[in-house]
Design an enzyme around this catalytic site. Structure first.
Site, PDB file in Angstrom:
ATOM      1  N   TRP A  10       0.825  -1.220   0.000  1.00  0.00           N
ATOM      2  CA  TRP A  10       0.000   0.000   0.000  1.00  0.00           C
ATOM      3  C   TRP A  10       0.854   1.264   0.000  1.00  0.00           C
ATOM      4  O   TRP A  10       0.330   2.357  -0.147  1.00  0.00           O
ATOM      5  CB  TRP A  10      -0.949  -0.006   1.206  1.00  0.00           C
ATOM      6  CG  TRP A  10      -1.973  -1.096   1.182  1.00  0.00           C
ATOM      7  CD1 TRP A  10      -2.088  -2.109   0.241  1.00  0.00           C
ATOM      8  CD2 TRP A  10      -3.053  -1.300   2.105  1.00  0.00           C
ATOM      9  NE1 TRP A  10      -3.160  -2.903   0.538  1.00  0.00           N
ATOM     10  CE2 TRP A  10      -3.770  -2.442   1.680  1.00  0.00           C
ATOM     11  CE3 TRP A  10      -3.475  -0.629   3.263  1.00  0.00           C
ATOM     12  CZ2 TRP A  10      -4.890  -2.926   2.364  1.00  0.00           C
ATOM     13  CZ3 TRP A  10      -4.586  -1.113   3.938  1.00  0.00           C
ATOM     14  CH2 TRP A  10      -5.283  -2.245   3.487  1.00  0.00           C
ATOM     15  N   GLU A  99      12.073   1.778  -3.810  1.00  0.00           N
ATOM     16  CA  GLU A  99      11.904   3.145  -3.303  1.00  0.00           C
ATOM     17  C   GLU A  99      12.796   3.383  -2.088  1.00  0.00           C
ATOM     18  O   GLU A  99      13.289   4.489  -1.870  1.00  0.00           O
ATOM     19  CB  GLU A  99      10.416   3.405  -2.996  1.00  0.00           C
ATOM     20  CG  GLU A  99       9.634   3.587  -4.297  1.00  0.00           C
ATOM     21  CD  GLU A  99       8.223   3.046  -4.288  1.00  0.00           C
ATOM     22  OE1 GLU A  99       7.626   2.886  -3.216  1.00  0.00           O
ATOM     23  OE2 GLU A  99       7.714   2.757  -5.399  1.00  0.00           O
ATOM     24  N   GLU A 169      11.598  -6.929  -8.954  1.00  0.00           N
ATOM     25  CA  GLU A 169      10.806  -5.754  -9.318  1.00  0.00           C
ATOM     26  C   GLU A 169      11.668  -4.808 -10.149  1.00  0.00           C
ATOM     27  O   GLU A 169      12.398  -3.974  -9.582  1.00  0.00           O
ATOM     28  CB  GLU A 169      10.325  -5.029  -8.064  1.00  0.00           C
ATOM     29  CG  GLU A 169       9.477  -5.876  -7.145  1.00  0.00           C
ATOM     30  CD  GLU A 169       8.544  -5.020  -6.296  1.00  0.00           C
ATOM     31  OE1 GLU A 169       7.339  -5.168  -6.441  1.00  0.00           O
ATOM     32  OE2 GLU A 169       9.046  -4.182  -5.531  1.00  0.00           O
ATOM     33  N   GLY A 175       5.213   1.446 -10.759  1.00  0.00           N
ATOM     34  CA  GLY A 175       4.403   2.654 -10.756  1.00  0.00           C
ATOM     35  C   GLY A 175       4.385   3.381 -12.086  1.00  0.00           C
ATOM     36  O   GLY A 175       3.924   4.520 -12.171  1.00  0.00           O
ATOM     37  N   SER A 215       3.868  -2.746 -11.831  1.00  0.00           N
ATOM     38  CA  SER A 215       2.667  -2.519 -12.650  1.00  0.00           C
ATOM     39  C   SER A 215       1.851  -3.781 -12.901  1.00  0.00           C
ATOM     40  O   SER A 215       1.324  -3.985 -13.990  1.00  0.00           O
ATOM     41  CB  SER A 215       3.045  -1.829 -13.971  1.00  0.00           C
ATOM     42  OG  SER A 215       3.536  -0.525 -13.705  1.00  0.00           O
ATOM     43  N   GLY A 236       1.510  -3.007  -6.241  1.00  0.00           N
ATOM     44  CA  GLY A 236       1.450  -1.692  -5.608  1.00  0.00           C
ATOM     45  C   GLY A 236       0.109  -1.025  -5.875  1.00  0.00           C
ATOM     46  O   GLY A 236      -0.892  -1.319  -5.228  1.00  0.00           O
ATOM     47  N   GLY A 237       0.080  -0.131  -6.860  1.00  0.00           N
ATOM     48  CA  GLY A 237      -1.101   0.693  -7.135  1.00  0.00           C
ATOM     49  C   GLY A 237      -2.400  -0.101  -7.217  1.00  0.00           C
ATOM     50  O   GLY A 237      -3.421   0.323  -6.653  1.00  0.00           O
TER      51      GLY A 237
HETATM   52  P1  PGA Z   1       3.251  -0.911  -8.712  1.00  0.00           P
HETATM   53  O1  PGA Z   1       4.250  -1.103  -7.486  1.00  0.00           O
HETATM   54  O2  PGA Z   1       2.400  -2.165  -8.804  1.00  0.00           O
HETATM   55  O3  PGA Z   1       2.438   0.302  -8.392  1.00  0.00           O
HETATM   56  O4  PGA Z   1       4.091  -0.755  -9.944  1.00  0.00           O
HETATM   57  C1  PGA Z   1       4.855  -2.338  -7.233  1.00  0.00           C
HETATM   58  C2  PGA Z   1       5.778  -2.245  -6.031  1.00  0.00           C
HETATM   59  O5  PGA Z   1       6.391  -1.202  -5.828  1.00  0.00           O
HETATM   60  O6  PGA Z   1       5.901  -3.206  -5.251  1.00  0.00           O
END
Ligand code: PGA
Length: 254
Positions: A10, A99, A169, A175, A215, A236-237
């Site tokens: 999240w 990140e 990833e 993202g 993504s 993520g999103g």
């Molecule tokens: P995302 O993020 O699905 O928004 O690309 C994935 C993640 O950072 O684990």
């Protein structure tokens, strides 16, 4: 046969009431799912109250944290320890997310300490690795994967493959709406497994669950999960909406 695993990251989203509402929706929507392990990683401030909601709902959804510090306690303003996460109801901890690596400058040595601390505390680390776009374009994807795995797991013995999760990833896919193709994910994750076999042994490497993240959406989840070396999805999103996360989970069938 490894059980598929699907997780939601999240990130820094949802106030406390919003997080509680989403958790309740997920419990209701996913209560019948047995074919996959499901976990959610809300912000720290939500872990405890979500653990109560999940218990009340008798949900099998597992709670995770998005980060932690490697020290057990002390003067580390703004940080959270493994034991705090555990005592709040967390069982998984995401470590080395891109990140954290790129915005907060965490390097492999620092992440290595966190992986050790998580294992020592009995938390399940989800170690994230992945290359930048310029590294992929320079043909360095495998080199980056090798360096990050070897550095983050340096000196760590894994004798039980269920004690760690790895997420591949690619940073260019996080993202951005650009997903790795199923073939790109498979090639990279096959290589992850090859390095794990070098570091541990082939049996352990075959059993460690490797997730793909970047993504992941309802539209691409099914084509990613059928790849032989994609054992799970880290979302993520698309995990911030109960309907889209449910669709991804329901498509996560090998
Ligand atoms: P995302 O993020 O699905 O928004 O690309 C994935 C993640 O950072 O684990």
């Amino acid at each position: 046969m490894k059980k598929v695993i699907v997780g939601g990251n999240w990130k820094m989203n949802k106030t406390v009431p919003e997080a509680q509402a989403l958790a309740r929706q997920l419990c209701d929507r996913l209560s019948d799912v047995n074919f996959a392990d499901i976990f959610i990683c809300p912000p720290f401030v939500d872990i405890y109250s979500l653990s109560i909601i999940l218990r009340e709902k008798e949900s099998k959804i597992i709670l995770g944290a998005q980060n932690m510090h490697y020290e057990a306690k002390g003067a580390f303003t703004g940080e959270i320890s493994a034991d705090m996460i555990k005592s709040a109801g967390g069982k998984i901890v995401v470590l080395g997310h891109s990140e954290r690596r790129h915005i907060f400058n965490e390097n492999d040595e620092y992440i290595n300490r966190k992986v050790r601390a998580a294992l020592d505390a009995g938390l399940l680390p989800l170690l994230c690795i992945g290359e930048l776009l310029e590294e992929r374009e320079a043909g360095k994807t495998e080199e980056v994967i090798r360096t990050q795995l070897k550095g983050s797991l340096d000196g760590i013995k894994i004798e039980d493959p269920s004690k760690i999760l790895i997420a591949y990833e690619p940073v260019w896919a996080i993202g951005t709406g650009v997903t790795a193709t199923p073939e790109q994910a498979q090639d990279a994750q096959k290589f992850v497994r090859k390095i794990l076999a070098e570091m541990f042994d082939e049996n352990i490497a075959n059993e460690i669950r490797i997730l793909y993240g970047g993504s992941v959406k309802p539209a691409n989840a099914a084509s990613l999960i059928v790849q032989p070396d994609v054992d799970g999805l880290f979302v993520g999103g698309a995990s911030l909406d109960a309907e889209s996360f449910e669709k991804i989970v329901r498509d996560a069938i090998k």
